[in-house]
Scaffold this motif. Structure first.
Motif, PDB file in Angstrom:
ATOM      1  N   ALA A 152      41.055 -47.601  39.606  1.00 17.02           N
ATOM      2  CA  ALA A 152      40.577 -46.223  39.500  1.00 17.02           C
ATOM      3  C   ALA A 152      40.902 -45.687  38.114  1.00 17.02           C
ATOM      4  O   ALA A 152      41.856 -46.135  37.459  1.00 17.02           O
ATOM      5  N   ALA A 153      40.107 -44.710  37.679  1.00 17.84           N
ATOM      6  CA  ALA A 153      40.379 -44.075  36.389  1.00 17.84           C
ATOM      7  C   ALA A 153      41.645 -43.237  36.455  1.00 17.84           C
ATOM      8  O   ALA A 153      42.444 -43.209  35.507  1.00 17.84           O
ATOM      9  N   ILE A 154      41.851 -42.548  37.585  1.00 21.92           N
ATOM     10  CA  ILE A 154      42.998 -41.651  37.784  1.00 21.92           C
ATOM     11  C   ILE A 154      43.560 -41.871  39.183  1.00 21.92           C
ATOM     12  O   ILE A 154      42.799 -42.029  40.150  1.00 21.92           O
ATOM     13  N   VAL A 155      44.884 -41.858  39.294  1.00 24.59           N
ATOM     14  CA  VAL A 155      45.548 -41.913  40.603  1.00 24.59           C
ATOM     15  C   VAL A 155      46.292 -40.599  40.809  1.00 24.59           C
ATOM     16  O   VAL A 155      46.977 -40.105  39.908  1.00 24.59           O
ATOM     17  N   VAL A 156      46.143 -40.029  42.000  1.00 26.34           N
ATOM     18  CA  VAL A 156      46.846 -38.793  42.353  1.00 26.34           C
ATOM     19  C   VAL A 156      47.779 -39.075  43.526  1.00 26.34           C
ATOM     20  O   VAL A 156      47.331 -39.521  44.593  1.00 26.34           O
TER      21      VAL A 156
END
Length: 375
Positions: A152-156
């Motif tokens: 993924a581009a970003i992990v939250v």
């Protein structure tokens, strides 16, 4: 490289699912968002815990089609100090809102949010656990316990857990308090009125939930052990001694649960990993701000990442959330410390509450912070 998702969210609790749905409302395709959680939605829906939702949180849930939910409205909040003169009453009429907040089961909240996420086409990977996270310059690779991987581009991070089970953040404080929670019945309940009663060991909250109250009683660990060892009748007698007769006599109680209380907060993100809700800040339950602060986190982060899933947006997010987060953390921390350490400042609370009740501007400032946070 080819990304499986734009955003991967670790934790499908209320903050995580609301964040996912808010991304879709801001224009991100649901198929580009992955929700990862160790529990099935059916397991999460069985969770009996009670949460307080502010008026501002209701507005957020309405945006994503996750309202109404089974909940009891709060029309008034009665705040008092045991053994001292002075109290404050905050009402919906004074603030010009239909309700100051709402009381709902955790399970009911995640059930409705789960339906909203499914309707938005968000990918749910559950039950699934993240075994490893590998952050690279242009992506984050997640390895699940079954050996599969996704990028993924970003992990939250949206899975907080309980205080005492978390890694330490920049600001960590053990309050030396234990929260005892249960559902209680009384002989003369006051409809739609919530109570926050301050004692020398900690706050005692009663939140209206149907014909019952959701009780959160914060005491020192030794006192908690004594109270938990009592039978139901003796426990309810002690509760009555501490709370008084405002709702009549306490007549029934469900099984009591207990957990330690502390503060664990601080910006701990990296260029491509951010945290929201309990994963970013675990608070004392005084004033019931934990979930509400998490939903405000989700709202701001979704607005930014829907524009561009990039490290630049995460940096902007940290700056935009600092004021509200710091104010809420300081407020709950100060109140918790006063009552955790038998502080001399406890003696001033009765006078402060009386002053707030006489001054409507001060009362409105307090109400706005509880409903909307620092804006």
């Amino acid at each position: 490289m080819s990304l499986d998702y734009d955003i991967a969210i670790c934790g499908a609790g209320p903050s995580g699912m609301a964040f996912a749905a808010l991304l879709v409302k801001r224009g991100m395709p649901g198929a580009r968002i992955a929700l990862i959680d160790a529990k099935t939605l059916e397991q999460a829906s069985a969770d009996p815990r009670t949460l307080a939702l502010s008026h501002g949180s209701q507005q957020i849930l309405e945006q994503i089609g996750a309202w109404p939910i089974p909940a009891t409205d709060i029309h008034e909040i009665h705040v008092s100090r045991r053994g001292q003169f002075g109290r404050s009453m905050i009402s919906r009429e004074d603030e010009g809102v239909p309700a100051l907040g709402h009381v709902a089961r955790y399970g009911d909240i995640v059930t409705v949010l789960g339906r909203a996420c499914a309707a938005h086409g968000i990918v749910a990977l559950r039950p699934a656990r993240v075994a490893a996270i590998d952050e690279q310059q242009d992506h984050v690779a997640l390895t699940l316990e079954d050996g599969s991987t996704l990028c993924a581009a970003i992990v939250v991070q949206a899975e907080g857990g309980l205080f005492g089970e978390q890694g330490a953040k920049a600001v960590q404080r053990d309050y030396g308090q234990t929260a005892i929670i249960a559902q209680v019945q009384s002989t003369a309940p006051v409809a739609h009125r919530a109570y926050e009663r301050f004692t020398h060991e900690g706050p005692l909250a009663l939140l209206p939930q149907g014909e019952e109250y959701s009780m959160v009683w914060c005491v020192r660990p030794g006192t908690a052990e004594t109270l938990l060892a009592l039978d139901d009748t003796a426990f309810l007698d002690k509760l009555g001694e501490m709370f008084g007769q405002r709702v009549g006599r306490f007549s029934a109680i469900t099984r009591r649960l207990a957990f330690p209380l502390g503060l664990n907060a601080g910006v701990s993100g990296t260029p491509r990993i951010a945290a929201i809700g309990n994963a970013a800040q675990t608070l004392h339950p005084v004033a019931g701000q934990g979930l509400n602060l998490g939903l405000r986190d989700a709202t701001v982060l979704a607005r930014l990442l829907a524009q561009e899933a990039s490290p630049a947006r995460l940096a902007e997010y940290a700056a935009l959330r600092r004021r509200d987060r710091d104010t809420t953390v300081r407020l709950t921390d100060t109140m918790a410390r006063i009552f955790a350490n038998n502080s001399p400042a406890q003696g001033l609370l009765g006078l402060t509450l009386a002053a707030i009740d006489l001054a409507s501007p001060a009362r409105s400032v307090l109400a706005e912070l509880m409903m909307y946070g620092r804006r």
